[in-house]
Design a protein around this motif. Structure first.
Motif, short mmCIF file in Angstrom:
data_model
loop_
_atom_site.label_atom_id
_atom_site.label_comp_id
_atom_site.label_asym_id
_atom_site.label_seq_id
_atom_site.Cartn_x
_atom_site.Cartn_y
_atom_site.Cartn_z
N LEU A 24 -6.99 33.68 -15.92
CA LEU A 24 -7.15 32.54 -15.01
C LEU A 24 -8.26 31.60 -15.48
N LEU A 25 -9.35 32.19 -15.98
CA LEU A 25 -10.46 31.35 -16.44
C LEU A 25 -10.02 30.48 -17.62
N ARG A 26 -9.19 31.08 -18.48
CA ARG A 26 -8.69 30.33 -19.62
C ARG A 26 -7.76 29.19 -19.16
N ASP A 27 -6.90 29.48 -18.20
CA ASP A 27 -6.03 28.43 -17.63
C ASP A 27 -6.87 27.28 -17.07
N LEU A 28 -7.92 27.63 -16.36
CA LEU A 28 -8.74 26.59 -15.72
C LEU A 28 -9.36 25.66 -16.76
N ILE A 29 -9.76 26.23 -17.89
CA ILE A 29 -10.32 25.40 -18.96
C ILE A 29 -9.22 24.55 -19.59
N GLU A 30 -8.13 25.20 -19.96
CA GLU A 30 -7.11 24.50 -20.72
C GLU A 30 -6.42 23.42 -19.91
N ILE A 31 -6.14 23.69 -18.65
CA ILE A 31 -5.37 22.74 -17.85
C ILE A 31 -6.27 21.73 -17.16
N TYR A 32 -7.40 22.21 -16.66
CA TYR A 32 -8.20 21.33 -15.80
C TYR A 32 -9.59 21.01 -16.35
N GLY A 33 -9.99 21.69 -17.40
CA GLY A 33 -11.32 21.41 -17.95
C GLY A 33 -12.47 22.03 -17.16
N TYR A 34 -12.16 22.91 -16.22
CA TYR A 34 -13.22 23.61 -15.49
C TYR A 34 -13.58 24.89 -16.24
N ASP A 35 -14.85 25.04 -16.59
CA ASP A 35 -15.26 26.20 -17.37
C ASP A 35 -16.12 27.16 -16.52
N PHE A 36 -15.52 28.25 -16.15
CA PHE A 36 -16.25 29.27 -15.37
C PHE A 36 -16.57 30.51 -16.19
N THR A 37 -16.41 30.38 -17.53
CA THR A 37 -16.52 31.60 -18.33
C THR A 37 -17.95 32.17 -18.37
N ASP A 38 -18.94 31.35 -18.01
CA ASP A 38 -20.31 31.88 -18.00
C ASP A 38 -20.77 32.23 -16.59
N TYR A 39 -19.83 32.37 -15.69
CA TYR A 39 -20.17 32.85 -14.35
C TYR A 39 -20.17 34.38 -14.36
N SER A 40 -21.02 34.98 -13.55
CA SER A 40 -21.06 36.44 -13.43
C SER A 40 -19.72 36.93 -12.91
N ARG A 41 -19.21 37.97 -13.57
CA ARG A 41 -17.84 38.38 -13.28
C ARG A 41 -17.68 39.11 -11.95
N ALA A 42 -18.67 39.90 -11.55
CA ALA A 42 -18.48 40.74 -10.36
C ALA A 42 -18.16 39.89 -9.13
N SER A 43 -18.94 38.84 -8.95
CA SER A 43 -18.72 37.98 -7.79
C SER A 43 -17.41 37.21 -7.93
N LEU A 44 -17.19 36.66 -9.14
CA LEU A 44 -15.97 35.89 -9.39
C LEU A 44 -14.70 36.70 -9.08
N LYS A 45 -14.71 37.94 -9.55
CA LYS A 45 -13.54 38.79 -9.34
C LYS A 45 -13.33 39.09 -7.85
N ARG A 46 -14.42 39.32 -7.15
CA ARG A 46 -14.31 39.52 -5.70
C ARG A 46 -13.72 38.29 -5.04
N ARG A 47 -14.20 37.11 -5.44
CA ARG A 47 -13.72 35.87 -4.82
C ARG A 47 -12.23 35.68 -5.08
N ILE A 48 -11.81 35.94 -6.32
CA ILE A 48 -10.40 35.72 -6.65
C ILE A 48 -9.52 36.71 -5.88
N ASN A 49 -9.96 37.94 -5.77
CA ASN A 49 -9.18 38.90 -4.99
C ASN A 49 -9.15 38.54 -3.51
N ARG A 50 -10.21 37.88 -3.05
CA ARG A 50 -10.23 37.42 -1.67
C ARG A 50 -9.18 36.32 -1.47
#
Lengths: 191, 274
Positions: free
Chosen positions: B14-40
């Motif tokens: 998903l992070l790769r899609d966000l960069i490639e399609i929309y130019g949003y780069d979340f790859t340097d965000y901490s994963r634990a919180s990000l993963k919780r948010r996406i599962n939410r």
């Protein structure tokens, strides 16, 4: 991307709410000084930063007691306290993360949140211990701990000053050990 | 029990899609919180599988907005950590009073509760008229909310307590009017606010400030991104300017720490000294 490697030591997460502090204060002095595990204490408490808790717990043991800090690497032989008003998470590289998202079970820190992430990162080397309280927090987290091969422990509700939380867990989650408050220290020492 | 439909590998896809399609780069965000948010998001949006989520994210730009809003944490409150605001009121803002124009930047302001808190402080110490308050966030949806200055009425008791604890002496309810279930804050508080999207991951410095506030944003970034953002703030701060972080965030381990001095031990406010 951080790869999930094998946990270097076991992790015990202790979750408690109303009536749990007295249990923690009673088992701390009995813990062996050469702990082979890391202990993480997640307590429901007021959202105000409360440095008193750390000094109170420190006064009961010679084991290092400190508040978990973001990006800090977990170490065995240390007792960490979840900071007030943040969820406490663990990254795949065994460092802490803090999270100020929505309360879970009306709580931040939430016991479920830390149980679940501990299970994900420390897998079968995770033990969740749920103590006295008046909330349902912790039960789902214990299920997650069990699902990844960890160990689940609940304080015997008949020894809890507020039995609702441990009772709820006993009724709804797969619990390996139901321990009297007085037997928790011996259990931790055996890990 | 919260089922984790989205595992580690799915997060990376998903992070790769966000960069490639929309130019949003979340790859340097901490994963634990990000993963919780996406599962939410999966749970709340009742996505049956990862494939549905990925498809919707790829082909529905409206959903993208919602997705960005949901994976970033937008929980905030007015006068959060009252002792922090007390220090701003008593120690920091009075020292900025000598500048002819005071420029303040709230980076990652979310729905704006802390920006309005700042405006109230500035009004009360008579500095508001010569301030500009820049409020930025990655997320356009929360900025729209911030511009409206309408916050849930149910929160006002808590905010009023926070305000009093922060050293406020007025009647807090004088700053808003009740409008159904919302408190609508005075337009006068908004006159000097400038709202704009700004992405701390990739956007540059856009001005020089005397005070930058970035609270409970850096906890979601990994070490590298934290370091980059600290140097962005350094570039954007005038000498003797102040940097204010969240209660659990610190400049202490940054290579830039030597250029800053923490003003008092108890609060996460640093002054640029070199």
């Amino acid at each position: 991307m951080e790869k999930n490697s094998i946990a270097p030591f076991p992790l015990i997460v202790v979750g408690g709410s109303a009536g749990s502090l007295e249990v923690i204060l009673s088992f701390l002095p009995l813990l062996r000084k050469d702990l082979k595990v890391a202990i993480l204490i997640v307590l429901h408490r007021s959202s105000d930063p409360d440095p008193v808790l750390q000094s109170l717990l420190s006064s009961k043991t010679s084991i290092a007691v400190k508040e978990a800090e973001e990006k800090e690497l977990l170490m065995k032989g240390v007792i960490y306290i979840a900071p007030a008003d943040y969820h406490l998470l663990i990254e795949k590289d065994f460092t802490f993360s803090l999270d100020y998202s929505e309360k879970v079970n009306y709580s931040r820190p939430s016991i479920d949140v830390t149980f679940e992430i501990a299970a994900e990162v420390f897998k079968e080397r995770t033990t969740g211990i749920l103590l006295s309280g008046a909330n349902t927090d912790g039960t789902e987290g214990l299920m997650a701990v069990k699902a990844t091969g960890g160990t689940t422990v609940v304080q015997d509700p008949s020894t809890a000053s507020v039995p609702y939380m441990p009772q709820y867990a006993v009724s709804h989650a797969p619990v390996d050990h139901v321990l009297k408050a007085a037997d928790i220290a011996a259990f931790i020492n055996s890990q | 029990m919260e089922l984790n439909i989205i595992g580690d590998d799915e997060v990376e896809i998903l992070l790769r899609d966000l960069i490639e399609i929309y130019g949003y780069d979340f790859t340097d965000y901490s994963r634990a919180s990000l993963k919780r948010r996406i599962n939410r998001i999966v749970l709340i949006g009742k996505f049956p599988s990862f494939a549905e989520l990925r498809y919707k994210l790829k082909f529905d730009p409206d959903f993208l907005k919602e997705f960005i809003e949901q994976i970033t944490v937008n929980v905030t409150e007015m006068f959060r950590d009252p002792s922090f605001y007390k220090t701003l009121r008593e120690e920091v803002l009075p020292r900025l009073g000598t500048y002819p124009l005071i420029r303040i930047w709230h980076a990652g302001c979310s729905t704006g509760e802390e920006v309005y808190s700042m405006a109230i402080l500035l009004k009360e110490i008579n500095l508001y008229h010569k301030c500009l308050i820049y409020a930025t966030d990655i997320n356009p949806t929360v900025l729209e909310k911030a511009m409206k200055g309408m916050f849930p009425l149910s929160q006002m008791r808590k905010y009023s307590e926070n305000y009093l604890l922060s050293g406020g002496k007025k009647e807090f309810s004088g700053y808003y009017s009740a409008n159904y279930e919302f408190a609508k804050f005075d337009d006068a508080l908004r006159e000097k606010m400038i709202f704009s999207t700004h992405n701390l991951v990739c956007d540059r410095s856009f001005n020089e400030f005397q005070l930058i506030l970035c609270r409970n944003v850096l906890i979601y970034f990994d070490k590298n991104l934290q370091a980059r953002v600290f140097s962005l703030f350094d570039d954007s701060l005038e000498n003797l300017g102040y940097l204010a972080l969240g209660t659990k965030e610190t400049l202490r381990f940054s290579p830039l720490a030597a250029r800053f001095r923490q003003i008092i031990n108890a609060e996460k406010i640093w002054r640029k000294i070199a």
